[in-house]
Design a protein around this motif. Sequence first.
Motif, PDB file in Angstrom:
ATOM      1  N   HIS A  71       0.823  -1.208   0.000  1.00  0.00           N
ATOM      2  CA  HIS A  71       0.000   0.000   0.000  1.00  0.00           C
ATOM      3  C   HIS A  71       0.861   1.263   0.000  1.00  0.00           C
ATOM      4  CE1 HIS A  71      -3.457  -2.496   1.969  1.00  0.00           C
ATOM      5  NE2 HIS A  71      -3.259  -2.799   0.689  1.00  0.00           N
ATOM      6  N   ALA A  72       1.985   1.225   0.711  1.00  0.00           N
ATOM      7  CA  ALA A  72       2.878   2.386   0.734  1.00  0.00           C
ATOM      8  C   ALA A  72       3.420   2.675  -0.662  1.00  0.00           C
ATOM      9  CB  ALA A  72       4.025   2.135   1.713  1.00  0.00           C
ATOM     10  N   LEU A  73       3.810   1.618  -1.381  1.00  0.00           N
ATOM     11  CA  LEU A  73       4.304   1.805  -2.746  1.00  0.00           C
ATOM     12  C   LEU A  73       3.186   2.294  -3.661  1.00  0.00           C
ATOM     13  CD1 LEU A  73       6.430   1.607  -4.961  1.00  0.00           C
ATOM     14  CD2 LEU A  73       5.891  -0.844  -5.168  1.00  0.00           C
ATOM     15  N   GLU A  74       1.989   1.736  -3.526  1.00  0.00           N
ATOM     16  CA  GLU A  74       0.868   2.172  -4.366  1.00  0.00           C
ATOM     17  C   GLU A  74       0.591   3.665  -4.180  1.00  0.00           C
ATOM     18  OE1 GLU A  74      -1.563  -2.107  -4.284  1.00  0.00           O
ATOM     19  OE2 GLU A  74      -2.228  -0.413  -3.058  1.00  0.00           O
ATOM     20  N   GLU A  75       0.590   4.110  -2.936  1.00  0.00           N
ATOM     21  CA  GLU A  75       0.321   5.522  -2.670  1.00  0.00           C
ATOM     22  C   GLU A  75       1.409   6.407  -3.288  1.00  0.00           C
ATOM     23  OE1 GLU A  75       0.009   5.828   1.534  1.00  0.00           O
ATOM     24  OE2 GLU A  75      -1.859   4.662   1.652  1.00  0.00           O
ATOM     25  N   ALA A  76       2.667   5.997  -3.135  1.00  0.00           N
ATOM     26  CA  ALA A  76       3.764   6.785  -3.681  1.00  0.00           C
ATOM     27  C   ALA A  76       3.726   6.804  -5.204  1.00  0.00           C
ATOM     28  CB  ALA A  76       5.098   6.228  -3.183  1.00  0.00           C
ATOM     29  N   TRP A  77       3.437   5.660  -5.815  1.00  0.00           N
ATOM     30  CA  TRP A  77       3.433   5.570  -7.278  1.00  0.00           C
ATOM     31  C   TRP A  77       2.300   6.399  -7.873  1.00  0.00           C
ATOM     32  CZ3 TRP A  77       5.833   0.529  -9.289  1.00  0.00           C
ATOM     33  CH2 TRP A  77       6.259   0.694 -10.613  1.00  0.00           C
ATOM     34  N   ALA A  78       1.127   6.346  -7.237  1.00  0.00           N
ATOM     35  CA  ALA A  78       0.006   7.152  -7.724  1.00  0.00           C
ATOM     36  C   ALA A  78       0.349   8.632  -7.665  1.00  0.00           C
ATOM     37  CB  ALA A  78      -1.245   6.857  -6.903  1.00  0.00           C
ATOM     38  N   ALA A  79       0.985   9.058  -6.585  1.00  0.00           N
ATOM     39  CA  ALA A  79       1.378  10.463  -6.457  1.00  0.00           C
ATOM     40  C   ALA A  79       2.432  10.836  -7.486  1.00  0.00           C
ATOM     41  CB  ALA A  79       1.888  10.728  -5.042  1.00  0.00           C
ATOM     42  N   ARG A  85      -5.056   6.230  -8.235  1.00  0.00           N
ATOM     43  CA  ARG A  85      -4.895   4.841  -7.800  1.00  0.00           C
ATOM     44  C   ARG A  85      -3.820   4.148  -8.621  1.00  0.00           C
ATOM     45  NH1 ARG A  85      -9.476   1.659  -5.097  1.00  0.00           N
ATOM     46  NH2 ARG A  85      -8.222   0.023  -4.166  1.00  0.00           N
ATOM     47  N   ALA A  86      -2.914   3.478  -7.926  1.00  0.00           N
ATOM     48  CA  ALA A  86      -1.887   2.663  -8.580  1.00  0.00           C
ATOM     49  C   ALA A  86      -2.097   1.211  -8.194  1.00  0.00           C
ATOM     50  CB  ALA A  86      -0.492   3.120  -8.165  1.00  0.00           C
ATOM     51  N   LEU A  87      -1.966   0.332  -9.162  1.00  0.00           N
ATOM     52  CA  LEU A  87      -2.089  -1.109  -8.956  1.00  0.00           C
ATOM     53  C   LEU A  87      -0.758  -1.750  -9.318  1.00  0.00           C
ATOM     54  CD1 LEU A  87      -5.483  -1.562 -10.833  1.00  0.00           C
ATOM     55  CD2 LEU A  87      -5.155  -1.019  -8.425  1.00  0.00           C
ATOM     56  N   THR A 246      -0.847 -10.027  -8.017  1.00  0.00           N
ATOM     57  CA  THR A 246      -0.272  -9.407  -6.832  1.00  0.00           C
ATOM     58  C   THR A 246       1.246  -9.419  -6.939  1.00  0.00           C
ATOM     59  OG1 THR A 246      -0.326  -9.425  -4.406  1.00  0.00           O
ATOM     60  CG2 THR A 246      -0.127 -11.562  -5.506  1.00  0.00           C
ATOM     61  N   VAL A 247       1.904  -8.691  -6.050  1.00  0.00           N
ATOM     62  CA  VAL A 247       3.361  -8.726  -5.960  1.00  0.00           C
ATOM     63  C   VAL A 247       3.742  -8.982  -4.510  1.00  0.00           C
ATOM     64  CG1 VAL A 247       3.610  -7.097  -7.868  1.00  0.00           C
ATOM     65  CG2 VAL A 247       3.692  -6.248  -5.535  1.00  0.00           C
ATOM     66  N   SER A 248       4.938  -9.474  -4.305  1.00  0.00           N
ATOM     67  CA  SER A 248       5.380  -9.769  -2.942  1.00  0.00           C
ATOM     68  C   SER A 248       5.736  -8.475  -2.225  1.00  0.00           C
ATOM     69  CB  SER A 248       6.607 -10.684  -2.976  1.00  0.00           C
ATOM     70  OG  SER A 248       7.771  -9.947  -3.307  1.00  0.00           O
ATOM     71  N   PRO A 249       5.554  -8.440  -0.893  1.00  0.00           N
ATOM     72  CA  PRO A 249       5.944  -7.238  -0.148  1.00  0.00           C
ATOM     73  C   PRO A 249       7.436  -6.953  -0.235  1.00  0.00           C
ATOM     74  CG  PRO A 249       5.342  -9.035   1.335  1.00  0.00           C
ATOM     75  CD  PRO A 249       4.931  -9.452  -0.032  1.00  0.00           C
ATOM     76  N   ASP A 250       8.259  -7.992  -0.399  1.00  0.00           N
ATOM     77  CA  ASP A 250       9.701  -7.764  -0.551  1.00  0.00           C
ATOM     78  C   ASP A 250       9.990  -6.982  -1.827  1.00  0.00           C
ATOM     79  OD1 ASP A 250      11.212  -9.709   1.573  1.00  0.00           O
ATOM     80  OD2 ASP A 250       9.317 -10.549   0.912  1.00  0.00           O
ATOM     81  N   ASP A 251       9.326  -7.363  -2.939  1.00  0.00           N
ATOM     82  CA  ASP A 251       9.518  -6.641  -4.196  1.00  0.00           C
ATOM     83  C   ASP A 251       8.968  -5.220  -4.092  1.00  0.00           C
ATOM     84  OD1 ASP A 251      10.765  -8.789  -5.323  1.00  0.00           O
ATOM     85  OD2 ASP A 251       9.049  -9.454  -6.507  1.00  0.00           O
ATOM     86  N   ALA A 252       7.845  -5.064  -3.385  1.00  0.00           N
ATOM     87  CA  ALA A 252       7.287  -3.726  -3.197  1.00  0.00           C
ATOM     88  C   ALA A 252       8.258  -2.845  -2.411  1.00  0.00           C
ATOM     89  CB  ALA A 252       5.943  -3.814  -2.482  1.00  0.00           C
ATOM     90  N   TRP A 253       8.871  -3.391  -1.384  1.00  0.00           N
ATOM     91  CA  TRP A 253       9.809  -2.624  -0.556  1.00  0.00           C
ATOM     92  C   TRP A 253      11.032  -2.203  -1.371  1.00  0.00           C
ATOM     93  CZ3 TRP A 253      14.794  -2.560   1.165  1.00  0.00           C
ATOM     94  CH2 TRP A 253      15.073  -1.774   2.281  1.00  0.00           C
ATOM     95  N   LEU A 254      11.580  -3.142  -2.150  1.00  0.00           N
ATOM     96  CA  LEU A 254      12.740  -2.818  -2.974  1.00  0.00           C
ATOM     97  C   LEU A 254      12.403  -1.755  -4.025  1.00  0.00           C
ATOM     98  CD1 LEU A 254      14.240  -6.377  -3.470  1.00  0.00           C
ATOM     99  CD2 LEU A 254      15.362  -4.471  -2.303  1.00  0.00           C
ATOM    100  N   THR A 255      11.198  -1.849  -4.575  1.00  0.00           N
ATOM    101  CA  THR A 255      10.779  -0.860  -5.575  1.00  0.00           C
ATOM    102  C   THR A 255      10.610   0.513  -4.943  1.00  0.00           C
ATOM    103  OG1 THR A 255       9.664  -2.603  -6.826  1.00  0.00           O
ATOM    104  CG2 THR A 255       9.045  -0.335  -7.330  1.00  0.00           C
ATOM    105  N   LEU A 256      10.037   0.559  -3.752  1.00  0.00           N
ATOM    106  CA  LEU A 256       9.883   1.829  -3.058  1.00  0.00           C
ATOM    107  C   LEU A 256      11.244   2.447  -2.758  1.00  0.00           C
ATOM    108  CD1 LEU A 256       7.888   3.839  -1.848  1.00  0.00           C
ATOM    109  CD2 LEU A 256       7.917   2.498   0.269  1.00  0.00           C
ATOM    110  N   ARG A 257      12.209   1.619  -2.422  1.00  0.00           N
ATOM    111  CA  ARG A 257      13.565   2.112  -2.199  1.00  0.00           C
ATOM    112  C   ARG A 257      14.121   2.751  -3.482  1.00  0.00           C
ATOM    113  NH1 ARG A 257      18.514  -1.965  -1.156  1.00  0.00           N
ATOM    114  NH2 ARG A 257      17.995  -2.387  -3.347  1.00  0.00           N
ATOM    115  N   GLY A 258      13.890   2.079  -4.628  1.00  0.00           N
ATOM    116  CA  GLY A 258      14.354   2.641  -5.890  1.00  0.00           C
ATOM    117  C   GLY A 258      13.641   3.929  -6.255  1.00  0.00           C
ATOM    118  N   LEU A 259      12.338   3.979  -5.974  1.00  0.00           N
ATOM    119  CA  LEU A 259      11.569   5.171  -6.305  1.00  0.00           C
ATOM    120  C   LEU A 259      12.100   6.398  -5.570  1.00  0.00           C
ATOM    121  CD1 LEU A 259       7.789   5.385  -6.797  1.00  0.00           C
ATOM    122  CD2 LEU A 259       8.810   6.912  -5.112  1.00  0.00           C
ATOM    123  N   ARG A 260      12.617   6.208  -4.361  1.00  0.00           N
ATOM    124  CA  ARG A 260      13.146   7.332  -3.582  1.00  0.00           C
ATOM    125  C   ARG A 260      14.280   8.060  -4.315  1.00  0.00           C
ATOM    126  NH1 ARG A 260       9.204   7.454  -0.094  1.00  0.00           N
ATOM    127  NH2 ARG A 260       9.141   5.818   1.482  1.00  0.00           N
TER     128      ARG A 260
END
Length: 392
Positions: A71-79, A85-87, A246-260
């Motif tokens: 959900h954290a990654l979805e919110e960041a990606w949508a913004a 909404r990001a899926l 769906t995606v794994s939370p590990d992949d979501a976390w790594l992607t959020l790190r990259g998005l930063r």
Amino acid sequence: MSADRELSEETRLIHLGRSQPMEGVRPVSPPVVRTSTVLAPDIATMRANKARREDGSRVFSYGARGTPTNHALEEAWAALEGGERALLFPTGLAAIAHVLLTCLLPGSHVLIQNTVYPQVHAIRSKFLEPRGIASTYFDGTVEDAAAKITPATRMIYAENPGSWVYDLIDVKALSTLAHDHNALLVIDNTWASGLLHKPLLHGADISVIAGTKYVVGHSDVMIGAVVANGELGRELWRMQVVMGQTVSPDDAWLTLRGLRTIAARLPIHAASALGIARFLQGHPLVERVLHPALDSHPRHDLWRRDFSGSNGLVTIGMRPDIDLSAVDRFVDTLRLFGIGSSWGGFESLALPQAPETVRGWTGPGVPVRLHIGLENPADLEADLARGLAAIG
């Protein structure tokens, strides 16, 4: 969040999708929440969560529907994309397929830009058309799209810019055409990665990104995303649940790190790529160089209007008398460029292709796609010069 809109993109990316306070303190990054089952304290809460979920609300109710990490990654990606909404999907191709399967029904028609990601052509021939969904290619211009749109057209699907040849489209004009015919405009925004170009703000209905590229930035995660607004976003989400994507939370976390860090990384890729593109323009073995930031690009003015920057992709066309075997030798000689699919990571890549297999490629010469990574550009130039000397 009106104050956030006044902040620069670089600052917003650092603060989007952050952790919630925990016992008076807050970790910088959200925790990785791995779970399948989510327990409710009582039946009433479970039923209330189900009702909220069916209304389209993001609820932590089952692992496959997303954990707080997702959900954290979805919110960041949508913004990032300027959408509601990001899926998230396991690959960029899965995201593309989901949009096509959700929005198109038998009997409908879709216009597809000729130079989109090659696997879209496979979806068209192997899945859509055998199931009664008609499709027509167009050259990316509004004029050609207007000539080929029909009463049955429900979608215009394009990539901006197109794969390999980086042909640019006028999203604003195409969105007007699509909406005048009650059709959706879907843009593959992978090249710009949500940072350099925001299709939804130019009138597109759906933006699709292979986050595997620049959003992740480290060549270690496969992920895709779809961003949309309003009821369309909710319908795409409902069908995502139906299809079990769906995606794994590990992949979501790594992607959020990259998005930063994407706002810090992309300008380095872009500056190095532009310098190397200009270097290659002056080489006697190179017939042409394709990169939207070059003044010589056919629609450079459109790039300047709609994009805030560039990336590390450069396609070169070798001199007509240099055949594919010689080009292969050139690539094999390179020491700093890896040979592999994909792009967007920290490493440089080189990939030759037979000209007849590259849609939109015109004229003689073998195309070679270069991804310029984060290495020192002087080292990359020397490596390219050495490789070209090997066939010159």
